[in-house]
Design a protein around this motif. Structure first.
Motif, PDB file in Angstrom:
ATOM      1  N   LEU A   1       0.987  -1.316  -0.153  1.00  0.00           N
ATOM      2  CA  LEU A   1       0.092  -0.106   0.056  1.00  0.00           C
ATOM      3  C   LEU A   1       1.452   1.590  -0.094  1.00  0.00           C
ATOM      4  O   LEU A   1       0.736   2.697  -0.834  1.00  0.00           O
ATOM      5  N   ALA A   2       2.384   0.989   0.715  1.00  0.00           N
ATOM      6  CA  ALA A   2       2.989   2.232   1.087  1.00  0.00           C
ATOM      7  C   ALA A   2       3.392   2.739  -0.375  1.00  0.00           C
ATOM      8  O   ALA A   2       3.558   4.169  -0.909  1.00  0.00           O
ATOM      9  N   LEU A   3       4.046   2.066  -1.222  1.00  0.00           N
ATOM     10  CA  LEU A   3       4.758   1.829  -2.333  1.00  0.00           C
ATOM     11  C   LEU A   3       3.548   2.236  -3.430  1.00  0.00           C
ATOM     12  O   LEU A   3       3.876   2.658  -3.919  1.00  0.00           O
ATOM     13  N   LEU A   4       2.477   1.956  -3.678  1.00  0.00           N
ATOM     14  CA  LEU A   4       1.090   2.222  -4.589  1.00  0.00           C
ATOM     15  C   LEU A   4       0.854   3.537  -4.373  1.00  0.00           C
ATOM     16  O   LEU A   4       0.825   4.348  -4.861  1.00  0.00           O
ATOM     17  N   SER A   5       0.598   3.481  -2.872  1.00  0.00           N
ATOM     18  CA  SER A   5       0.440   5.128  -3.620  1.00  0.00           C
ATOM     19  C   SER A   5       1.345   6.060  -3.005  1.00  0.00           C
ATOM     20  O   SER A   5       1.564   7.055  -3.613  1.00  0.00           O
ATOM     21  N   GLY A   6       2.697   5.281  -2.787  1.00  0.00           N
ATOM     22  CA  GLY A   6       3.433   6.910  -2.902  1.00  0.00           C
ATOM     23  C   GLY A   6       3.889   7.205  -4.774  1.00  0.00           C
ATOM     24  O   GLY A   6       4.114   8.053  -4.989  1.00  0.00           O
ATOM     25  N   SER A   7       3.056   5.666  -5.445  1.00  0.00           N
ATOM     26  CA  SER A   7       3.686   6.329  -6.529  1.00  0.00           C
ATOM     27  C   SER A   7       2.605   7.205  -7.032  1.00  0.00           C
ATOM     28  O   SER A   7       3.171   8.341  -8.153  1.00  0.00           O
ATOM     29  N   VAL A   8       1.441   7.524  -7.060  1.00  0.00           N
ATOM     30  CA  VAL A   8       0.682   8.194  -7.431  1.00  0.00           C
ATOM     31  C   VAL A   8       1.288   9.607  -6.967  1.00  0.00           C
ATOM     32  O   VAL A   8       0.732  10.660  -7.270  1.00  0.00           O
ATOM     33  N   TRP A   9       1.517   9.481  -5.044  1.00  0.00           N
ATOM     34  CA  TRP A   9       2.002  10.887  -4.743  1.00  0.00           C
ATOM     35  C   TRP A   9       3.147  11.470  -5.430  1.00  0.00           C
ATOM     36  O   TRP A   9       3.156  12.457  -5.753  1.00  0.00           O
ATOM     37  N   ALA A  10       3.796  10.641  -5.995  1.00  0.00           N
ATOM     38  CA  ALA A  10       5.156  10.956  -6.606  1.00  0.00           C
ATOM     39  C   ALA A  10       4.986  11.554  -8.208  1.00  0.00           C
ATOM     40  O   ALA A  10       5.521  12.477  -8.624  1.00  0.00           O
ATOM     41  N   ARG A  11       3.662  10.773  -8.116  1.00  0.00           N
ATOM     42  CA  ARG A  11       3.791  11.586 -10.023  1.00  0.00           C
ATOM     43  C   ARG A  11       2.568  12.806  -9.894  1.00  0.00           C
ATOM     44  O   ARG A  11       3.200  13.894 -10.912  1.00  0.00           O
ATOM     45  N   ALA A  12       2.230  13.552  -8.787  1.00  0.00           N
ATOM     46  CA  ALA A  12       1.890  14.657  -8.907  1.00  0.00           C
ATOM     47  C   ALA A  12       3.298  15.472  -7.887  1.00  0.00           C
ATOM     48  O   ALA A  12       3.117  16.598  -8.655  1.00  0.00           O
ATOM     49  N   GLU A  13       3.785  15.002  -7.552  1.00  0.00           N
ATOM     50  CA  GLU A  13       5.132  15.454  -7.068  1.00  0.00           C
ATOM     51  C   GLU A  13       6.040  15.963  -7.484  1.00  0.00           C
ATOM     52  O   GLU A  13       6.318  17.529  -7.951  1.00  0.00           O
ATOM     53  N   TRP A  14       6.723  14.814  -8.714  1.00  0.00           N
ATOM     54  CA  TRP A  14       7.569  14.875  -8.993  1.00  0.00           C
ATOM     55  C   TRP A  14       7.318  14.735 -10.511  1.00  0.00           C
ATOM     56  O   TRP A  14       8.398  15.201 -11.112  1.00  0.00           O
ATOM     57  N   GLY A  15       6.289  14.097 -10.894  1.00  0.00           N
ATOM     58  CA  GLY A  15       5.988  14.467 -12.522  1.00  0.00           C
ATOM     59  C   GLY A  15       6.621  12.836 -12.907  1.00  0.00           C
ATOM     60  O   GLY A  15       6.372  12.591 -14.164  1.00  0.00           O
ATOM     61  N   HIS A  16       6.550  11.580 -12.298  1.00  0.00           N
ATOM     62  CA  HIS A  16       7.245  10.375 -12.028  1.00  0.00           C
ATOM     63  C   HIS A  16       6.645   9.513 -11.113  1.00  0.00           C
ATOM     64  O   HIS A  16       6.639   9.909 -10.337  1.00  0.00           O
ATOM     65  N   TRP A  17       6.081   8.399 -11.837  1.00  0.00           N
ATOM     66  CA  TRP A  17       5.675   6.953 -11.387  1.00  0.00           C
ATOM     67  C   TRP A  17       6.250   6.594  -9.900  1.00  0.00           C
ATOM     68  O   TRP A  17       6.457   5.758  -8.873  1.00  0.00           O
ATOM     69  N   TRP A  18       7.876   7.004 -10.757  1.00  0.00           N
ATOM     70  CA  TRP A  18       9.018   6.111  -9.968  1.00  0.00           C
ATOM     71  C   TRP A  18      10.064   6.727  -9.970  1.00  0.00           C
ATOM     72  O   TRP A  18      10.463   7.196 -11.684  1.00  0.00           O
ATOM     73  N   LEU A  19      11.140   6.601  -9.048  1.00  0.00           N
ATOM     74  CA  LEU A  19      11.984   7.375  -9.161  1.00  0.00           C
ATOM     75  C   LEU A  19      13.141   6.360  -8.895  1.00  0.00           C
ATOM     76  O   LEU A  19      12.882   5.858  -7.337  1.00  0.00           O
ATOM     77  N   TRP A  20      14.420   5.388  -9.232  1.00  0.00           N
ATOM     78  CA  TRP A  20      15.765   5.122  -8.798  1.00  0.00           C
ATOM     79  C   TRP A  20      16.302   5.579  -7.458  1.00  0.00           C
ATOM     80  O   TRP A  20      17.854   5.717  -7.858  1.00  0.00           O
ATOM     81  N   ASP A  21      15.687   6.769  -6.280  1.00  0.00           N
ATOM     82  CA  ASP A  21      16.728   7.000  -6.267  1.00  0.00           C
ATOM     83  C   ASP A  21      17.388   5.971  -4.468  1.00  0.00           C
ATOM     84  O   ASP A  21      15.942   4.665  -4.455  1.00  0.00           O
ATOM     85  N   PRO A  22      17.964   6.241  -4.187  1.00  0.00           N
ATOM     86  CA  PRO A  22      17.966   5.210  -2.169  1.00  0.00           C
ATOM     87  C   PRO A  22      17.268   4.575  -1.411  1.00  0.00           C
ATOM     88  O   PRO A  22      16.832   3.589  -1.358  1.00  0.00           O
ATOM     89  N   LYS A  23      15.838   5.490  -1.232  1.00  0.00           N
ATOM     90  CA  LYS A  23      15.052   5.302  -0.496  1.00  0.00           C
ATOM     91  C   LYS A  23      14.175   4.220  -1.333  1.00  0.00           C
ATOM     92  O   LYS A  23      13.731   3.375  -0.642  1.00  0.00           O
TER      93      LYS A  23
END
Length: 219
Positions: free
Chosen positions: A86-108
């Motif tokens: 749930l955290a990964l899925l909700s985080g992807s939605v949030w990231a799309r709005a905040e960063w413009g990408h569904w996923w970023l390969w950053d350390p965290k």
């Protein structure tokens, strides 16, 4: 305490949390989509708590070989994978709005995804057809080793930097006080849900073990 006694406070806490999300916390600059953060963060935290429970229960099983601790570890791992998903899925939605990408390969995010795969593999291992005692022993060892990734997920933003905000940097987060109130309310609400689900699942696993023992005895 039985799981059913947590049902009422869980429902009340979740209702209060939803009110705080939509009626109390201010709208962030990114718009209403930011409010998914109030669901994302509790899921993330309680997934980490779940994996810590797996770690502790696995150690206790190795010392005492009590099957009860194996059931605790198994139940906590299931909840951990659920909340992490749930955290990964909700985080992807949030990231799309905040960063413009569904996923970023950053350390965290990368360490979080690795953690999810490791514990998903742990659950697969628990369902493999091997002797019950041997399976419990192997799972206990994996439950201890797998926890090595959990602190990396928690401290990744501090250790290596990340597009993801540092959960420890409260003062520099830019969040208003009402936002933090809503965050803490979510942690409490999801805590009730987590505790109730954990106790219910442990009870199910115990009943399953008792039934299996009866069937073996009858044969």
């Amino acid at each position: 305490m039985k799981a059913k006694f947590l049902a009422v406070p869980a429902v009340l806490a979740l209702a209060a949390h939803q009110y705080m999300i939509w009626g109390y916390a201010p709208v962030a600059q990114s718009g209403p989509v930011q409010k998914i953060f109030y669901m994302h963060l509790p899921c993330s935290w309680w997934s980490l708590v779940s994996f810590f429970v797996v770690f502790v229960a696995s150690i206790l099983f190795l010392f005492g070989r009590n099957p009860a601790w194996d059931r605790v570890a198994g139940a906590a791992a299931e909840l951990g994978v659920l909340f992490a998903s749930l955290a990964l899925l909700s985080g992807s939605v949030w990231a799309r709005a905040e960063w413009g990408h569904w996923w970023l390969w950053d350390p965290k995010l990368t360490t979080a995804l690795i953690m999810w795969y490791v514990y998903a593999g742990y659950l697969v291992l628990r369902s493999t057809p091997m002797g019950r005692d041997r399976r419990a022993l192997v799972c206990a060892v994996l439950g201890i080793v797998a926890f090595l990734d959990v602190p990396l997920v928690f401290f990744a933003a501090k250790l290596w930097g990340s597009a993801h905000p540092d959960g420890l940097a409260r003062k520099s987060s830019g969040m208003e006080v009402r936002m933090w109130h809503t965050v803490f309310a979510g942690l409490i609400a999801f805590g009730f849900v987590w505790a109730g689900m954990l106790m219910a699942r442990i009870r199910q696993l115990r009943r399953g073990a008792e039934l299996e023992a009866r069937l073996v005895w009858d044969e």
